[in-house]
Motif scaffolding. Structure first.
Motif, mmCIF file in Angstrom:
data_model
loop_
_atom_site.group_PDB
_atom_site.id
_atom_site.type_symbol
_atom_site.label_atom_id
_atom_site.label_comp_id
_atom_site.label_asym_id
_atom_site.label_seq_id
_atom_site.Cartn_x
_atom_site.Cartn_y
_atom_site.Cartn_z
ATOM 1 N N ALA A 151 9.120 43.542 62.811
ATOM 2 C CA ALA A 151 8.277 44.471 63.553
ATOM 3 C C ALA A 151 6.871 44.422 62.981
ATOM 4 C CB ALA A 151 8.831 45.891 63.485
ATOM 5 N N ALA A 152 5.892 44.434 63.869
ATOM 6 C CA ALA A 152 4.484 44.411 63.470
ATOM 7 C C ALA A 152 3.771 45.580 64.130
ATOM 8 C CB ALA A 152 3.834 43.095 63.876
ATOM 9 N N CYS A 416 -5.903 37.635 55.593
ATOM 10 C CA CYS A 416 -4.638 38.346 55.742
ATOM 11 C C CYS A 416 -4.888 39.857 55.836
ATOM 12 C CB CYS A 416 -3.730 38.032 54.558
ATOM 13 S SG CYS A 416 -2.142 38.908 54.559
ATOM 14 N N ASN A 417 -4.153 40.547 56.720
ATOM 15 C CA ASN A 417 -4.263 41.998 56.772
ATOM 16 C C ASN A 417 -2.913 42.708 56.665
ATOM 17 O OD1 ASN A 417 -3.337 41.576 59.496
ATOM 18 N ND2 ASN A 417 -5.481 41.288 60.096
ATOM 19 N N ALA A 418 -1.820 41.954 56.506
ATOM 20 C CA ALA A 418 -0.503 42.553 56.259
ATOM 21 C C ALA A 418 0.403 41.485 55.676
ATOM 22 C CB ALA A 418 0.095 43.129 57.540
ATOM 23 N N LEU A 419 1.244 41.880 54.706
ATOM 24 C CA LEU A 419 2.112 40.934 54.006
ATOM 25 C C LEU A 419 3.391 41.655 53.596
ATOM 26 C CD1 LEU A 419 2.227 38.024 52.664
ATOM 27 C CD2 LEU A 419 1.325 39.126 50.604
ATOM 28 N N ILE A 420 4.539 40.987 53.775
ATOM 29 C CA ILE A 420 5.819 41.597 53.411
ATOM 30 C C ILE A 420 6.810 40.510 53.033
ATOM 31 C CG2 ILE A 420 6.821 41.576 55.730
ATOM 32 C CD1 ILE A 420 7.988 44.358 55.094
ATOM 33 N N ALA A 428 3.453 37.294 57.153
ATOM 34 C CA ALA A 428 2.056 37.687 57.002
ATOM 35 C C ALA A 428 1.379 37.618 58.351
ATOM 36 C CB ALA A 428 1.335 36.773 56.006
ATOM 37 N N CYS A 429 0.385 38.476 58.527
ATOM 38 C CA CYS A 429 -0.404 38.455 59.753
ATOM 39 C C CYS A 429 -1.879 38.374 59.378
ATOM 40 C CB CYS A 429 -0.137 39.703 60.596
ATOM 41 S SG CYS A 429 -0.825 39.602 62.270
ATOM 42 N N HIS A 436 2.845 34.848 60.749
ATOM 43 C CA HIS A 436 3.444 33.696 60.085
ATOM 44 C C HIS A 436 4.733 34.128 59.401
ATOM 45 C CE1 HIS A 436 -0.127 31.030 60.494
ATOM 46 N NE2 HIS A 436 -0.754 32.194 60.554
ATOM 47 N N LEU A 437 5.767 33.293 59.510
ATOM 48 C CA LEU A 437 7.067 33.619 58.946
ATOM 49 C C LEU A 437 7.571 32.423 58.139
ATOM 50 C CD1 LEU A 437 9.412 35.758 58.939
ATOM 51 C CD2 LEU A 437 10.420 34.407 60.788
ATOM 52 N N TRP A 438 7.907 32.680 56.867
ATOM 53 C CA TRP A 438 8.474 31.653 55.995
ATOM 54 C C TRP A 438 9.932 32.017 55.731
ATOM 55 C CZ3 TRP A 438 3.620 33.651 55.583
ATOM 56 C CH2 TRP A 438 2.548 32.746 55.634
#
Length: 443
Positions: A151-152, A416-420, A428-429, A436-438
């Motif tokens: 969710a973003a 970057c403005n969000a990271l989890i 990250a967005c 982006h999804l790793w």
């Protein structure tokens, strides 16, 4: 003569053959629960003293003692206790048939995290499909992960939900409209996500929720009161607890920094705390202008929460009799609030001088390790074994069990403005609204 020779041959410490036979036969009568408890103790001790990956070798050594000891490797109860103690897994996922399979999967995923074995993907949606009437552009404020969903939450108050296995955009949830107290009163300030339920809050204090598995109507679970409570600057939780961090009451009422809800009944159970009282003015300004990050709050194991501002960290129990008891830690250097995070029982506290400490929340915030980052880190997150930071366009990974730099991601994502992160994924967005999804668990 022969007796003397036999006696001298045993003086080196070797047990006579009869003694060795008794020792071997004694293994066969040791109760299975005792052996399972011993294996669990040895594995957990190895994970805490050396690292979680070391538990596998410790178990291997136990299973090699003899066939009786090896037989306990077939106990699903043992693997369940191991998965819960070492990987903090509460429930067995449907796609795995046994707790042993779950444990092996977790070990392999953590090993892949350590050695930079991942798959990278980008999640897209239409950024023009939003409620943003301002000229400041659409930016991601919060990210949340579950086993199968991401969710973003964005600056217009919308939350976009994605299905991770297919990388498809499923739904967009918009909060219910009401009179805004400032042009920036609607950004998402926190998301709690499971594969069954989505709960999110906005800066004006409203809390909304919806079911994940279908386009059920979004409903407002709590109506915010900015005048009394201030801006809801961060929101976090789990199935059992929701916790909000507030700043900026216009009535000047101190001691209302934390609000705690029962996550099952949605009942507000506690209000208190003074962590953000010095940031009250800044909290109010967040509703009308773009400001920095005031504070962060995270729910950790043991029914505890940990929160921070630029100069303080507070630990508070979530089970109380209506009176919150804060345990405060002051830090000599300014904390980088956007890079602060907590997971399970550990908290990562980076400072503006490029140094981060990892601390055990339930251990009186005792230091586990520390590592030196490059200055300029503005966002960070962590899982049970690794810390992830963003700075200067580069995402770096750290071993938080020993304070060791491991590597940087191959991909560069811009601002970057969000990271989890969780045990399998990092997301990250950046400014282009691409997520982006790793994936470290694609095995």
């Amino acid at each position: 003569m022969s007796t003397s020779s036999s006696s001298s041959s045993n003086q080196g410490g070797d047990a006579p053959s009869s003694s060795r036979s008794r020792m071997r036969s004694s293994n066969g009568v040791w109760p299975e629960p005792f052996l399972e408890a011993l294996a669990l103790h040895v594995a957990v001790d190895a994970s805490r003293t050396i690292g979680r990956l070391a538990a596998a070798q410790a178990l291997f050594n136990i299973f090699q003692v003899c066939s009786t000891w090896r037989a306990i490797s077939r106990s699903d109860l043992l693997w369940q206790n191991l998965a819960r103690s070492i990987w903090n897994v509460r429930d067995l996922l449907l796609l795995r048939e046994s707790w042993r399979e779950e444990y092996v999967y977790r070990h392999r995923t953590a090993a892949a995290f350590r050695s930079r074995r991942y798959e990278h993907a980008a999640l897209h949606f239409d950024p023009t499909d939003n409620n943003n009437d301002d000229d400041d552009g659409l930016s991601c404020r919060r990210l949340a992960l579950s086993n199968h969903h991401l969710a973003a939450g964005f600056s217009d108050g919308a939350v976009h939900l994605f299905h991770i296995p297919t990388l498809l955009h499923l739904f967009t949830f918009y909060p219910q409209h009401r009179d805004r107290l400032g042009r920036f009163s609607s950004p998402v300030s926190g998301i709690i996500l499971s594969d069954a339920r989505l709960v999110f809050a906005t800066l004006d204090g409203d809390i909304h929720m919806a079911a994940v598995n279908g386009p059920s109507p979004l409903r407002r679970a709590h109506l915010g009161d900015v005048v009394t409570d201030g801006a809801l600057v961060d929101f976090a939780g789990c199935d059992r607890w929701w916790v909000g961090l507030y700043a900026g009451s216009t009535k000047g009422v101190p001691g209302r920094a934390f609000h705690i809800w029962n996550g099952e009944t949605e009942e507000l159970v506690s209000v208190g705390g003074s962590l953000t009282d010095p940031e009250a003015v800044m909290g109010w300004h967040m509703l009308t202008e773009l400001t920095g990050i005031i504070g962060r709050i995270r729910v950790v194991s043991g029914d505890m929460a940990v929160a921070c501002t630029r100069d303080r960290v507070v630990v508070l129990p979530l089970i109380s009799q209506g009176v919150l008891e804060e345990r405060e830690e002051e830090f000599p250097r300014e904390i980088v609030v956007g890079a602060f995070d907590a997971y399970n029982d550990l908290a990562m506290v980076p400072d503006a001088q490029g140094e981060a400490t990892v601390r055990r929340v339930q251990g009186g915030m005792e230091e586990v390790c520390r590592f030196t980052m490059r200055e300029g880190v503005s966002f960070g997150c962590m899982n049970g074994g690794y810390g992830v930071t963003w700075g200067g366009g580069v995402i770096r990974v750290w071993d938080i069990e020993h304070g060791q730099y491991l590597y940087s991601f191959r991909e560069r994502i811009g601002e970057c403005n969000a990271l989890i992160a969780d045990e399998r994924f990092v997301a990250a967005c950046c400014d282009d609204a691409i997520i982006h999804l790793w994936d470290f668990g694609a095995q």
